[in-house]
Design an enzyme around this catalytic site. Structure first.
Site, short mmCIF file in Angstrom:
data_model
loop_
_atom_site.label_atom_id
_atom_site.label_comp_id
_atom_site.label_asym_id
_atom_site.label_seq_id
_atom_site.Cartn_x
_atom_site.Cartn_y
_atom_site.Cartn_z
N HIS A 276 -1.75 0.55 -9.60
CA HIS A 276 -2.37 -0.40 -8.67
C HIS A 276 -3.02 -1.57 -9.43
O HIS A 276 -4.23 -1.81 -9.30
CB HIS A 276 -3.40 0.31 -7.78
CG HIS A 276 -3.68 -0.43 -6.50
ND1 HIS A 276 -3.99 0.19 -5.32
CD2 HIS A 276 -3.71 -1.76 -6.22
CE1 HIS A 276 -4.19 -0.72 -4.37
NE2 HIS A 276 -4.03 -1.92 -4.91
N GLU B 142 -2.91 7.83 -4.06
CA GLU B 142 -3.38 7.40 -5.39
C GLU B 142 -4.87 7.70 -5.59
O GLU B 142 -5.63 7.67 -4.62
CB GLU B 142 -3.08 5.89 -5.59
CG GLU B 142 -3.79 4.97 -4.63
CD GLU B 142 -3.34 3.51 -4.79
OE1 GLU B 142 -2.14 3.22 -4.82
OE2 GLU B 142 -4.24 2.66 -4.88
N ARG C 154 0.87 -1.18 0.00
CA ARG C 154 0.00 0.00 0.00
C ARG C 154 0.90 1.22 0.00
O ARG C 154 1.97 1.23 0.64
CB ARG C 154 -0.90 0.03 1.24
CG ARG C 154 -2.06 -0.95 1.23
CD ARG C 154 -3.19 -0.51 0.28
NE ARG C 154 -4.34 -1.39 0.37
CZ ARG C 154 -4.56 -2.44 -0.43
NH1 ARG C 154 -3.70 -2.74 -1.38
NH2 ARG C 154 -5.65 -3.18 -0.29
P1 NAP Z 1 -0.95 -11.54 4.57
O1 NAP Z 1 -1.00 -12.93 4.10
O2 NAP Z 1 -1.75 -11.15 5.78
O3 NAP Z 1 0.59 -11.19 4.83
C1 NAP Z 1 1.01 -10.01 5.40
C2 NAP Z 1 2.37 -10.22 6.04
O4 NAP Z 1 2.82 -8.97 6.56
C3 NAP Z 1 2.34 -11.22 7.21
O5 NAP Z 1 3.43 -12.09 7.12
C4 NAP Z 1 2.48 -10.33 8.44
O6 NAP Z 1 3.21 -10.95 9.48
C5 NAP Z 1 3.30 -9.19 7.86
N1 NAP Z 1 3.19 -8.01 8.70
C6 NAP Z 1 2.18 -7.64 9.54
N2 NAP Z 1 2.51 -6.51 10.19
C7 NAP Z 1 3.75 -6.17 9.76
C8 NAP Z 1 4.64 -5.13 10.10
N3 NAP Z 1 4.31 -4.22 11.03
N4 NAP Z 1 5.83 -5.08 9.47
C9 NAP Z 1 6.17 -6.01 8.55
N5 NAP Z 1 5.38 -7.03 8.21
C10 NAP Z 1 4.18 -7.11 8.80
O7 NAP Z 1 -1.39 -10.53 3.45
P2 NAP Z 1 -1.17 -10.69 1.86
O8 NAP Z 1 -2.35 -11.31 1.25
O9 NAP Z 1 0.18 -11.25 1.61
O10 NAP Z 1 -1.24 -9.15 1.41
C11 NAP Z 1 -0.31 -8.21 1.90
C12 NAP Z 1 -0.74 -6.83 1.49
O11 NAP Z 1 -0.56 -6.66 0.09
C13 NAP Z 1 -2.23 -6.54 1.70
O12 NAP Z 1 -2.50 -6.14 3.04
C14 NAP Z 1 -2.50 -5.45 0.70
O13 NAP Z 1 -2.37 -4.18 1.32
C15 NAP Z 1 -1.41 -5.63 -0.35
N6 NAP Z 1 -1.98 -6.01 -1.64
C16 NAP Z 1 -1.72 -5.23 -2.73
C17 NAP Z 1 -2.24 -5.58 -3.97
C18 NAP Z 1 -1.98 -4.75 -5.21
O14 NAP Z 1 -2.75 -4.81 -6.15
N7 NAP Z 1 -0.91 -3.97 -5.26
C19 NAP Z 1 -3.03 -6.72 -4.11
C20 NAP Z 1 -3.25 -7.50 -2.97
C21 NAP Z 1 -2.73 -7.14 -1.75
P3 NAP Z 1 2.48 -11.86 10.59
O15 NAP Z 1 1.99 -13.06 9.85
O16 NAP Z 1 3.55 -12.16 11.56
O17 NAP Z 1 1.37 -11.01 11.12
#
Ligand code: NAP
Length: 322
Positions: free
Chosen positions: A279, A261, A232
């Site tokens: 995005h 954005e 994000r």
């Molecule tokens: P996810 O499975 O929940 O993974 C998020 C990871 O980030 C987890 O390993 C979590 O660790 C870690 N995390 C939590 N708090 C943190 C911190 N303070 N510092 C560093 N790492 C931290 O989520 P995901 O599905 O991979 O998605 C991640 C993010 O990508 C979403 O939240 C979204 O904002 C973004 N995204 C962007 C797009 C795009 O189109 N650009 C599309 C989809 C998603 P723990 O497991 O230890 O809590």
């Protein structure tokens, strides 16, 4: 059987709305905040589920929905949802992390390659006829010989790690907790940046990650370092990034998301060391369709209703409740 009442707060494709209407009694949440508040006051006590996209779900919103059981979000990111307050009320949250991880990680690796191999400018070099005149194009950098730091080794971060292992990159990660993986863990993002040639951001946006990548982290990454943000926009302090680029303190960046954005600062737009995309991390026809279907399927599953795909797409192992 009476259909459960669902609040539609998602801008979903028309065919998904048609599916929702076939399975549920759907109340469309008005777009304009004042009308939305009045609508929720009048109808909120009947609502048992929400089909969600970007609407902010805070405690005031939840207070209007005493019968709410489930939120089914189109997105993976839940930065618009007060997750703690929602869970404290026993409300289930379903998202699409498991569905979009492949395409988002493909996009992240594509961006990492584009910025290190300078594909966008190289394309312009050929098209503008400079190749025969100026000769061989300048050299890029090899991601296969880099150490790449993943910030947030969750569903998407792990899918990126899987791909980069095949490329031969060395890997490390930062996050709130160590995972049972054979990738070195850092409990300090600045130290990770200092040890890496590239950082790829895949953490959620939260108060803990807002401006996590600031001037200190960018300087630790250094003048030969690269930043890829597919998480994000506000995870990066955009002004600190602009300042670092202005004084050549970073080699380049690939950004799919931006702090405000769709507004993108002129300084980023003008800088040819950057690869910028609007995005589009999950933006493939296949994935967006599967995401929309999942919004319906998760609600149907919760209420024990057969969806058009019942028995075909639901894999309990892959379900996530973030
Ligand atoms: P996810 O499975 O929940 O993974 C998020 C990871 O980030 C987890 O390993 C979590 O660790 C870690 N995390 C939590 N708090 C943190 C911190 N303070 N510092 C560093 N790492 C931290 O989520 P995901 O599905 O991979 O998605 C991640 C993010 O990508 C979403 O939240 C979204 O904002 C973004 N995204 C962007 C797009 C795009 O189109 N650009 C599309 C989809 C998603 P723990 O497991 O230890 O809590």
């Amino acid at each position: 059987m009476t259909k459960p009442i669902i609040l539609n707060a998602a801008e979903l494709p028309e065919w998904t709305h048609a599916e929702l209407r076939a399975l549920f009694t759907v109340l469309d949440l008005p777009q304009e905040p004042e009308s939305a508040n009045a609508f929720l006051k009048e109808h909120g006590n009947k609502v048992r589920g929400i089909a969600l996209r970007k609407t902010k779900i805070d405690t005031a919103f939840l207070d209007t929905l005493p019968a709410l059981e489930i939120i089914s979000s189109y997105s993976a990111g839940l930065d618009n949802v007060d997750i703690g307050a929602t869970r404290a009320r026993g409300i289930r949250i379903e998202n699409t992390s498991h569905i979009l991880a492949e395409d988002v990680s493909n996009a992240a690796v594509g961006l990492a390659l584009a910025v290190t191999r300078d594909f966008v400018n190289a394309d312009a070099y050929v098209r503008s006829g400079q190749w025969p005149v100026q000769g061989q194009y300048r050299l890029g950098r090899s991601i296969s010989r880099m150490k790449v730091g993943i910030v947030g080794l969750g569903t998407i971060g792990s899918a990126i790690a899987h791909r980069l292992k095949a490329f031969g990159s060395k890997l490390a990660y930062f996050g709130p907790s160590r995972k049972p993986v054979d990738i070195p863990y850092y409990d300090d993002v600045t130290r990770l940046a200092r040890d890496c040639d590239m950082l790829i951001l895949t953490c959620p946006l939260s108060s803990a990650t807002h401006h996590l990548i600031d001037a200190t982290v960018i300087d630790a990454l250094g003048p030969d370092g690269f930043l890829v943000n597919i998480a994000r926009g506000p995870v990066v302090d955009e002004q600190a990034l602009i300042a670092a680029l202005a004084s050549d303190r970073l080699a380049g960046a690939a950004l799919d998301v931006f702090e405000h954005e769709p507004a993108v600062p002129e300084a980023l737009i003008r800088d040819r060391r950057l690869v910028l995309t609007p995005h589009i991390g999950s933006g493939t026809e296949e994935t967006r369709r599967a995401m929309a279907e999942n919004v319906v399927d998760a609600l149907a599953r919760h209420f024990g209703i057969e969806s058009p795909r019942s028995g075909t797409v639901i894999d309990a192992e892959l379900e996530s409740t973030h």
